[in-house]
Design an enzyme around this catalytic site. Structure first.
Site, PDB file in Angstrom:
ATOM      1  N   HIS A   1       4.429  45.513  52.504  1.00 48.19           N
ATOM      2  CA  HIS A   1       5.875  45.473  52.758  1.00 48.19           C
ATOM      3  C   HIS A   1       6.493  44.256  52.072  1.00 48.19           C
ATOM      4  O   HIS A   1       5.791  43.330  51.683  1.00 48.19           O
ATOM      5  CB  HIS A   1       6.172  45.390  54.265  1.00 48.19           C
ATOM      6  CG  HIS A   1       6.067  46.712  54.966  1.00 48.19           C
ATOM      7  ND1 HIS A   1       4.874  47.186  55.449  1.00 48.19           N
ATOM      8  CD2 HIS A   1       7.002  47.656  55.238  1.00 48.19           C
ATOM      9  CE1 HIS A   1       5.073  48.376  55.998  1.00 48.19           C
ATOM     10  NE2 HIS A   1       6.355  48.692  55.881  1.00 48.19           N
TER      11      HIS A   1
ATOM     12  N   ASN B   1       8.476  54.855  62.719  1.00 49.89           N
ATOM     13  CA  ASN B   1       8.994  55.312  61.430  1.00 49.89           C
ATOM     14  C   ASN B   1       9.683  56.656  61.628  1.00 49.89           C
ATOM     15  O   ASN B   1       9.093  57.571  62.198  1.00 49.89           O
ATOM     16  CB  ASN B   1       7.855  55.448  60.415  1.00 49.89           C
ATOM     17  CG  ASN B   1       8.372  55.407  59.006  1.00 49.89           C
ATOM     18  OD1 ASN B   1       9.236  56.215  58.657  1.00 49.89           O
ATOM     19  ND2 ASN B   1       7.904  54.470  58.216  1.00 49.89           N
ATOM     20  N   PHE B   2      10.926  56.774  61.165  1.00 51.22           N
ATOM     21  CA  PHE B   2      11.703  57.990  61.401  1.00 51.22           C
ATOM     22  C   PHE B   2      11.669  58.947  60.221  1.00 51.22           C
ATOM     23  O   PHE B   2      12.185  60.054  60.319  1.00 51.22           O
ATOM     24  CB  PHE B   2      13.160  57.630  61.747  1.00 51.22           C
ATOM     25  CG  PHE B   2      13.298  57.167  63.168  1.00 51.22           C
ATOM     26  CD1 PHE B   2      13.479  58.086  64.202  1.00 51.22           C
ATOM     27  CD2 PHE B   2      13.216  55.832  63.500  1.00 51.22           C
ATOM     28  CE1 PHE B   2      13.573  57.687  65.514  1.00 51.22           C
ATOM     29  CE2 PHE B   2      13.304  55.409  64.821  1.00 51.22           C
ATOM     30  CZ  PHE B   2      13.481  56.344  65.826  1.00 51.22           C
TER      31      PHE B   2
ATOM     32  N   LYS C   1       9.739  40.897  55.974  1.00 52.80           N
ATOM     33  CA  LYS C   1       9.327  41.596  57.200  1.00 52.80           C
ATOM     34  C   LYS C   1       8.779  40.602  58.228  1.00 52.80           C
ATOM     35  O   LYS C   1       7.941  39.764  57.902  1.00 52.80           O
ATOM     36  CB  LYS C   1       8.286  42.671  56.859  1.00 52.80           C
ATOM     37  CG  LYS C   1       7.943  43.536  58.057  1.00 52.80           C
ATOM     38  CD  LYS C   1       7.302  44.846  57.647  1.00 52.80           C
ATOM     39  CE  LYS C   1       6.939  45.697  58.856  1.00 52.80           C
ATOM     40  NZ  LYS C   1       8.086  46.033  59.705  1.00 52.80           N
TER      41      LYS C   1
ATOM     42  N   THR D   1      10.648  47.515  65.295  1.00 50.25           N
ATOM     43  CA  THR D   1       9.230  47.527  65.686  1.00 50.25           C
ATOM     44  C   THR D   1       8.856  46.139  66.226  1.00 50.25           C
ATOM     45  O   THR D   1       9.687  45.231  66.242  1.00 50.25           O
ATOM     46  CB  THR D   1       8.354  47.908  64.480  1.00 50.25           C
ATOM     47  OG1 THR D   1       8.723  47.075  63.362  1.00 50.25           O
ATOM     48  CG2 THR D   1       8.555  49.361  64.100  1.00 50.25           C
TER      49      THR D   1
ATOM     50  N   GLY E   1      14.721  51.785  66.243  1.00 49.45           N
ATOM     51  CA  GLY E   1      13.873  51.739  65.050  1.00 49.45           C
ATOM     52  C   GLY E   1      13.133  50.431  64.917  1.00 49.45           C
ATOM     53  O   GLY E   1      12.119  50.352  64.228  1.00 49.45           O
TER      54      GLY E   1
ATOM     55  N   ASP F   1      25.913  42.666  65.181  1.00 48.09           N
ATOM     56  CA  ASP F   1      24.904  41.909  64.452  1.00 48.09           C
ATOM     57  C   ASP F   1      24.788  40.536  65.133  1.00 48.09           C
ATOM     58  O   ASP F   1      25.462  40.273  66.144  1.00 48.09           O
ATOM     59  CB  ASP F   1      25.280  41.803  62.962  1.00 48.09           C
ATOM     60  CG  ASP F   1      24.046  41.551  62.091  1.00 48.09           C
ATOM     61  OD1 ASP F   1      23.167  42.420  62.025  1.00 48.09           O
ATOM     62  OD2 ASP F   1      23.964  40.457  61.506  1.00 48.09           O
TER      63      ASP F   1
HETATM   64  N1  LIG Z   1      11.475  52.814  62.529  1.00 40.24           N
HETATM   65  C1  LIG Z   1      11.723  52.844  61.215  1.00 40.24           C
HETATM   66  O1  LIG Z   1      11.804  53.935  60.596  1.00 40.24           O
HETATM   67  C2  LIG Z   1      11.939  51.542  60.501  1.00 40.24           C
HETATM   68  C3  LIG Z   1      12.214  51.515  59.128  1.00 40.24           C
HETATM   69  C4  LIG Z   1      12.511  50.300  58.527  1.00 40.24           C
HETATM   70  C5  LIG Z   1      12.532  49.142  59.276  1.00 40.24           C
HETATM   71  N2  LIG Z   1      12.236  49.191  60.610  1.00 40.24           N
HETATM   72  C6  LIG Z   1      12.318  48.016  61.484  1.00 40.24           C
HETATM   73  O2  LIG Z   1      13.700  47.837  61.813  1.00 40.24           O
HETATM   74  C7  LIG Z   1      13.984  46.454  62.034  1.00 40.24           C
HETATM   75  C8  LIG Z   1      15.166  46.029  61.156  1.00 40.24           C
HETATM   76  O3  LIG Z   1      14.821  46.178  59.806  1.00 40.24           O
HETATM   77  P1  LIG Z   1      15.807  45.672  58.643  1.00 40.24           P
HETATM   78  O4  LIG Z   1      15.051  45.880  57.387  1.00 40.24           O
HETATM   79  O5  LIG Z   1      17.165  46.264  58.796  1.00 40.24           O
HETATM   80  O6  LIG Z   1      15.869  44.106  58.973  1.00 40.24           O
HETATM   81  P2  LIG Z   1      17.031  43.059  58.584  1.00 40.24           P
HETATM   82  O7  LIG Z   1      16.439  41.707  58.779  1.00 40.24           O
HETATM   83  O8  LIG Z   1      17.614  43.401  57.257  1.00 40.24           O
HETATM   84  O9  LIG Z   1      18.171  43.332  59.688  1.00 40.24           O
HETATM   85  C9  LIG Z   1      18.071  42.924  61.026  1.00 40.24           C
HETATM   86  C10 LIG Z   1      19.474  42.571  61.480  1.00 40.24           C
HETATM   87  O10 LIG Z   1      19.484  42.319  62.898  1.00 40.24           O
HETATM   88  C11 LIG Z   1      20.472  41.326  63.104  1.00 40.24           C
HETATM   89  N3  LIG Z   1      20.408  40.720  64.437  1.00 40.24           N
HETATM   90  C12 LIG Z   1      19.880  39.515  64.793  1.00 40.24           C
HETATM   91  N4  LIG Z   1      20.063  39.317  66.126  1.00 40.24           N
HETATM   92  C13 LIG Z   1      20.712  40.418  66.597  1.00 40.24           C
HETATM   93  C14 LIG Z   1      21.170  40.800  67.871  1.00 40.24           C
HETATM   94  N5  LIG Z   1      20.998  40.038  68.964  1.00 40.24           N
HETATM   95  N6  LIG Z   1      21.777  42.012  68.008  1.00 40.24           N
HETATM   96  C15 LIG Z   1      21.943  42.830  66.935  1.00 40.24           C
HETATM   97  N7  LIG Z   1      21.524  42.494  65.690  1.00 40.24           N
HETATM   98  C16 LIG Z   1      20.926  41.309  65.525  1.00 40.24           C
HETATM   99  C17 LIG Z   1      20.243  40.359  61.960  1.00 40.24           C
HETATM  100  O11 LIG Z   1      21.377  39.495  61.785  1.00 40.24           O
HETATM  101  C18 LIG Z   1      20.041  41.314  60.798  1.00 40.24           C
HETATM  102  O12 LIG Z   1      21.260  41.628  60.156  1.00 40.24           O
HETATM  103  C19 LIG Z   1      12.664  45.733  61.771  1.00 40.24           C
HETATM  104  O13 LIG Z   1      11.967  45.591  63.000  1.00 40.24           O
HETATM  105  C20 LIG Z   1      11.897  46.701  60.879  1.00 40.24           C
HETATM  106  O14 LIG Z   1      10.504  46.546  60.990  1.00 40.24           O
HETATM  107  C21 LIG Z   1      11.950  50.364  61.227  1.00 40.24           C
END
Ligand SMILES: NC(=O)c1ccc[n+]([C@@H]2O[C@H](COP(=O)([O-])OP(=O)(O)OC[C@H]3O[C@@H](n4cnc5c(N)ncnc54)[C@H](O)[C@@H]3O)[C@@H](O)[C@H]2O)c1
Length: 247
Positions: A136, A102-103, A140, A77, A75, A31
């Site tokens: 959302h 989206n998965f 976000k 975006t 995942g 993280d």
């Molecule tokens: N593809 C999908 O199905 C899907 C579904 C939900 C969310 N998302 C996307 O996933 C991403 C994360 O969503 P979330 O709701 O968990 O967000 P979130 O803000 O809860 O979590 C993101 C995490 O990344 C951490 N982070 C910051 N810098 C980092 C680094 N250098 N290395 C690793 N981690 C780091 C942050 O501290 C935080 O804990 C967003 O881009 C969201 O749009 C995609």
């Protein structure tokens, strides 16, 4: 399967819980606070890595995972402007990456329905205009959502009269709307996990297609299933290549 989690926020934590339920092992958690631990050596302790971090950090994380040649599910975006260069990097180094806006199986079914309906509605574009809405949670970071962009691009692919999507925020009224623009209205409200709607409106009626996520479980389960699918493959994949909806 040994899993490295890159990003331990809302999605990372839910993926951990689902992965443990499916008898996988979490061997690395990265993280913001320990981002320096994302090394090639540490990553290579895992069979697969799952990345849900931020649009600002994903490209750096992708680069490290590609160097480590550990199959990676992405995942996060908000980085698809760099898709081609990441794909080239992945293929030229013989690495393995799957990305998806989206998965969840439900949204991937919705993607298929959307494509079919868009193909049909293109024949009636003299009567119906098409628009989109996405809602959302307020945390976000990107707008419109990656899922909304996938839906919009699939519509534009089928529609002769739409050539570009335009993001309109809820506090930014629709102005300069050109007929060839596909308007995406983005709303940020409370803790909404993700709602997407495609609306076909005519003088006489309105057709709505809508997907409402009840929570993040579907996204997280889909990411773990994708990791299981990707583990022994090589190459660059979209999640659409994993789901086979042929009847
Ligand atoms: N593809 C999908 O199905 C899907 C579904 C939900 C969310 N998302 C996307 O996933 C991403 C994360 O969503 P979330 O709701 O968990 O967000 P979130 O803000 O809860 O979590 C993101 C995490 O990344 C951490 N982070 C910051 N810098 C980092 C680094 N250098 N290395 C690793 N981690 C780091 C942050 O501290 C935080 O804990 C967003 O881009 C969201 O749009 C995609």
């Amino acid at each position: 399967m040994k899993i490295a989690l890159i990003g331990y926020g809302k999605m990372g934590k839910m993926i951990e819980s689902i992965a443990l339920d499916r008898n996988h092992e979490i061997v690395l958690v990265i993280d913001q606070a320990n981002a320096q631990d994302l090394t090639i050596e540490n990553l290579q302790k895992a069979d697969v890595a799952i990345e849900f971090s931020t649009p600002q950090t994903v490209l750096q994380n992708l680069e490290t995972a590609i160097k480590a040649k550990v199959p990676l599910i992405v995942g996060t975006t908000g980085w698809y402007g760099h898709l081609q260069e990441v794909k080239d990097n992945c293929i030229s180094t013989g690495s393995t990456v799957m990305y998806g806006s989206n998965f969840s199986v439900g949204v991937n079914i919705f993607f298929q329905i959307n494509q079919q309906v868009a193909k049909m509605m293109n024949k009636f574009s003299d009567q119906y205009d098409v628009g989109m809405e996405e809602i959302h949670h307020i945390h976000k970071l990107d707008s419109p959502s990656g899922t909304a962009i996938t839906i919009a691009e699939d519509i534009i692919h089928e529609f002769d009269h739409k050539n570009e999507w335009v993001d309109v925020k809820s506090d930014d009224p629709v102005t300069n709307h050109k007929p060839e623009h596909l308007i995406i209205e983005s709303y940020r409200e409370g803790e909404v996990p993700g709602t997407h709607a495609v609306i076909y409106d005519s003088d006489v009626d309105r057709i709505e297609l809508k997907h409402i996520a009840h929570g993040r479980q579907g996204f997280a389960l889909g990411a773990v299933i994708a990791a299981e699918w990707l583990k022994d493959k090589s190459g660059f994949y979209s999640v659409k290549e994993m789901y086979d909806f042929k009847a």
